[in-house]
Design a protein around this motif. Sequence first.
Motif, PDB file in Angstrom:
ATOM      1  N   PRO A 123     -33.653  16.681  51.401  1.00 11.97           N
ATOM      2  CA  PRO A 123     -32.633  16.855  52.520  1.00 11.97           C
ATOM      3  C   PRO A 123     -33.260  17.540  53.806  1.00 11.97           C
ATOM      4  N   ARG A 124     -32.678  17.336  54.752  1.00 13.76           N
ATOM      5  CA  ARG A 124     -33.033  18.248  55.934  1.00 13.76           C
ATOM      6  C   ARG A 124     -32.981  19.414  55.821  1.00 13.76           C
ATOM      7  N   VAL A 125     -34.052  20.128  56.440  1.00 11.52           N
ATOM      8  CA  VAL A 125     -34.049  21.613  56.119  1.00 11.52           C
ATOM      9  C   VAL A 125     -34.026  22.432  57.374  1.00 11.52           C
ATOM     10  N   ARG A 126     -33.155  23.290  57.372  1.00 12.10           N
ATOM     11  CA  ARG A 126     -33.081  24.188  58.374  1.00 12.10           C
ATOM     12  C   ARG A 126     -33.495  25.762  57.837  1.00 12.10           C
ATOM     13  N   ILE A 127     -34.057  26.622  58.656  1.00 16.39           N
ATOM     14  CA  ILE A 127     -34.682  27.580  58.295  1.00 16.39           C
ATOM     15  C   ILE A 127     -34.409  28.871  59.117  1.00 16.39           C
ATOM     16  N   ALA A 128     -34.323  30.057  58.357  1.00 16.50           N
ATOM     17  CA  ALA A 128     -34.258  31.364  59.049  1.00 16.50           C
ATOM     18  C   ALA A 128     -35.603  32.021  58.957  1.00 16.50           C
ATOM     19  N   GLY A 129     -36.556  31.544  58.089  1.00 15.53           N
ATOM     20  CA  GLY A 129     -37.690  32.006  57.767  1.00 15.53           C
ATOM     21  C   GLY A 129     -37.529  33.269  57.104  1.00 15.53           C
ATOM     22  N   PRO A 130     -38.123  34.513  57.546  1.00 10.71           N
ATOM     23  CA  PRO A 130     -38.153  35.956  56.917  1.00 10.71           C
ATOM     24  C   PRO A 130     -36.769  36.575  57.332  1.00 10.71           C
ATOM     25  N   LEU A 131     -36.331  37.336  56.228  1.00  8.03           N
ATOM     26  CA  LEU A 131     -34.977  38.068  56.776  1.00  8.03           C
ATOM     27  C   LEU A 131     -35.332  39.478  57.102  1.00  8.03           C
ATOM     28  N   PHE A 132     -34.409  39.874  57.833  1.00  3.58           N
ATOM     29  CA  PHE A 132     -34.604  41.237  58.515  1.00  3.58           C
ATOM     30  C   PHE A 132     -33.854  42.145  57.766  1.00  3.58           C
ATOM     31  N   THR A 133     -34.456  43.506  57.488  1.00  5.88           N
ATOM     32  CA  THR A 133     -33.650  44.465  56.778  1.00  5.88           C
ATOM     33  C   THR A 133     -34.153  45.885  56.958  1.00  5.88           C
ATOM     34  N   ALA A 134     -33.972  47.004  56.459  1.00  3.98           N
ATOM     35  CA  ALA A 134     -34.169  48.311  56.550  1.00  3.98           C
ATOM     36  C   ALA A 134     -35.235  48.900  55.727  1.00  3.98           C
ATOM     37  N   PRO A 135     -36.238  49.633  55.915  1.00  5.70           N
ATOM     38  CA  PRO A 135     -36.897  50.014  54.783  1.00  5.70           C
ATOM     39  C   PRO A 135     -36.525  50.350  53.751  1.00  5.70           C
ATOM     40  N   VAL A 140     -36.040  45.031  49.721  1.00  4.77           N
ATOM     41  CA  VAL A 140     -37.232  45.859  49.724  1.00  4.77           C
ATOM     42  C   VAL A 140     -36.982  47.252  48.626  1.00  4.77           C
ATOM     43  N   ALA A 141     -35.706  47.628  48.627  1.00  3.55           N
ATOM     44  CA  ALA A 141     -35.423  48.887  47.589  1.00  3.55           C
ATOM     45  C   ALA A 141     -34.760  47.999  46.216  1.00  3.55           C
ATOM     46  N   THR A 142     -34.242  46.775  46.053  1.00  3.19           N
ATOM     47  CA  THR A 142     -33.809  45.939  45.152  1.00  3.19           C
ATOM     48  C   THR A 142     -34.378  45.272  44.361  1.00  3.19           C
ATOM     49  N   VAL A 143     -35.682  44.447  44.729  1.00  2.00           N
ATOM     50  CA  VAL A 143     -36.442  43.628  44.095  1.00  2.00           C
ATOM     51  C   VAL A 143     -37.732  43.894  44.405  1.00  2.00           C
ATOM     52  N   GLY A 144     -38.107  45.134  45.219  1.00  2.00           N
ATOM     53  CA  GLY A 144     -39.329  45.427  45.415  1.00  2.00           C
ATOM     54  C   GLY A 144     -40.037  44.613  46.298  1.00  2.00           C
ATOM     55  N   ALA A 145     -39.600  44.035  47.382  1.00  2.00           N
ATOM     56  CA  ALA A 145     -40.321  43.375  48.273  1.00  2.00           C
ATOM     57  C   ALA A 145     -40.912  44.368  49.251  1.00  2.00           C
ATOM     58  N   SER A 146     -42.201  44.093  49.339  1.00  2.00           N
ATOM     59  CA  SER A 146     -43.172  44.919  50.445  1.00  2.00           C
ATOM     60  C   SER A 146     -42.808  44.600  51.736  1.00  2.00           C
ATOM     61  N   PRO A 147     -42.558  45.657  52.296  1.00  2.00           N
ATOM     62  CA  PRO A 147     -42.382  45.435  54.098  1.00  2.00           C
ATOM     63  C   PRO A 147     -43.257  44.605  54.892  1.00  2.00           C
ATOM     64  N   ASP A 148     -44.580  44.420  54.099  1.00  2.55           N
ATOM     65  CA  ASP A 148     -45.527  43.501  54.915  1.00  2.55           C
ATOM     66  C   ASP A 148     -45.625  41.913  54.211  1.00  2.55           C
ATOM     67  N   GLU A 149     -44.735  41.761  53.507  1.00  5.13           N
ATOM     68  CA  GLU A 149     -44.836  40.331  52.859  1.00  5.13           C
ATOM     69  C   GLU A 149     -43.953  39.622  54.000  1.00  5.13           C
ATOM     70  N   ASP A 150     -44.383  38.212  53.691  1.00  7.04           N
ATOM     71  CA  ASP A 150     -44.083  37.122  54.807  1.00  7.04           C
ATOM     72  C   ASP A 150     -42.642  36.786  54.863  1.00  7.04           C
ATOM     73  N   TRP A 151     -41.712  37.081  53.800  1.00  7.22           N
ATOM     74  CA  TRP A 151     -40.420  36.923  53.695  1.00  7.22           C
ATOM     75  C   TRP A 151     -39.556  37.959  54.240  1.00  7.22           C
ATOM     76  N   VAL A 152     -40.183  38.859  54.570  1.00  6.31           N
ATOM     77  CA  VAL A 152     -39.173  39.885  55.107  1.00  6.31           C
ATOM     78  C   VAL A 152     -39.701  40.609  56.338  1.00  6.31           C
ATOM     79  N   ARG A 153     -38.725  41.203  57.432  1.00  5.97           N
ATOM     80  CA  ARG A 153     -39.301  41.742  58.500  1.00  5.97           C
ATOM     81  C   ARG A 153     -38.683  43.177  58.512  1.00  5.97           C
ATOM     82  N   VAL A 154     -38.983  44.065  58.633  1.00  6.12           N
ATOM     83  CA  VAL A 154     -38.691  45.599  58.550  1.00  6.12           C
ATOM     84  C   VAL A 154     -38.943  46.421  59.885  1.00  6.12           C
TER      85      VAL A 154
END
Length: 388
Positions: A123-135, A140-154
Amino acid sequence: MALTQVTALAGADLEPVDGTVVIEGGRIAAAGAVPVPAGAREVPLPGCTVLPGLVDTHVHLGAPDGRGPLAPVRALVGHLRFQPGRRRAFLAHGVTTVCSLGDENTWVHDLRRRTAEGALRGPRVRIAGPLFTAPGGHPVATVGASPDEDWVRVPRSPDQAREQVLALAGGEDPVDAVKVVQDRGDPARRPLEPIAPPVLTAIADEAHRHGVPVVAHWGTLTDLAELLEAGVDHLQHLEPRGPLAGWPSGLLEAAVARGVTLAPTLAVTEALLDADTARTLRRRVLEFHEAGGTVLAGSDSGMPAVRPGAGLVREIGLLAACGLGPREALAAATTGPARTLGAGAALVPGAPADLLAVRGDPGTEPDSLHQVALVLRDGRPVVRPGRR
């Protein structure tokens, strides 16, 4: 190509028109009582309805697939090969556009480019890229995503938020949307940190400065009030932590007046809710619709138990069960996203020929979406059951 002996759901209102759909150069040339052009390949589809390809407004293409001992291997292979199984599954169900909301930034940009160029079928793909969240927020606090990973922005300040949004929404290869997570979690079991309002406002303001809409994950009514104050455009999810007791006076009207859309993603929550709670949330969806709000169909595919393509078909059925009716539920996955997100297109002359043909009439019988006869992407057949 000419699809003959069909009923086409044409225009912004999905109006049924009997006759022929003519496709030329990958685009719709005509629909209705029109002749088959000389030299066109005729594809008779008696008893079938042709409608715009479906749009899933909420997926996660980069999410790990499944569980079990082989899950890490499957996840790695899927990542390296850009999720071929998911791309096939979306097309097989007539989903010709997906909006992926929260992925590794470099990876999903590459996927979008390859599908646009035709190097990958899907399919055609529309993207948001990384998601913005709080520290201390999700994920980050639920699945352990590191703030410096490329799929989140903190971002920790408004200025940092603007810099991070600029990097995504500016330049030559911008994202199609910016996603924020504003979710306080469950205070009794797992409280989460929301984005500070000044940071949230900076994110939305910078995205809008570049003409990019803001999509918001939310949980509580306080989250919703802050998101509306910041100026977000599209709401994702509808949970018991939100308006289970009813929409607060003025909040629903404010959202509708600003043109904010709602994708309730019922398909991902229905298995977790008791019957009374599920029924109440469906009533809240109907209230949003009856107030004049635009309801969109999003499955949250990539989450457990929500399969690509099949999850969206299920979501359309659930929206119809809310009281929207089959045609309005179809609009939530076709002309609604086209009008509000620029994702997909109505069946009108000049539009890309991303089309789905099903046996029966999905405008009155939602189950007919399971009877796929043909799927076109840019006017080319990508799915025809029973044929290679």
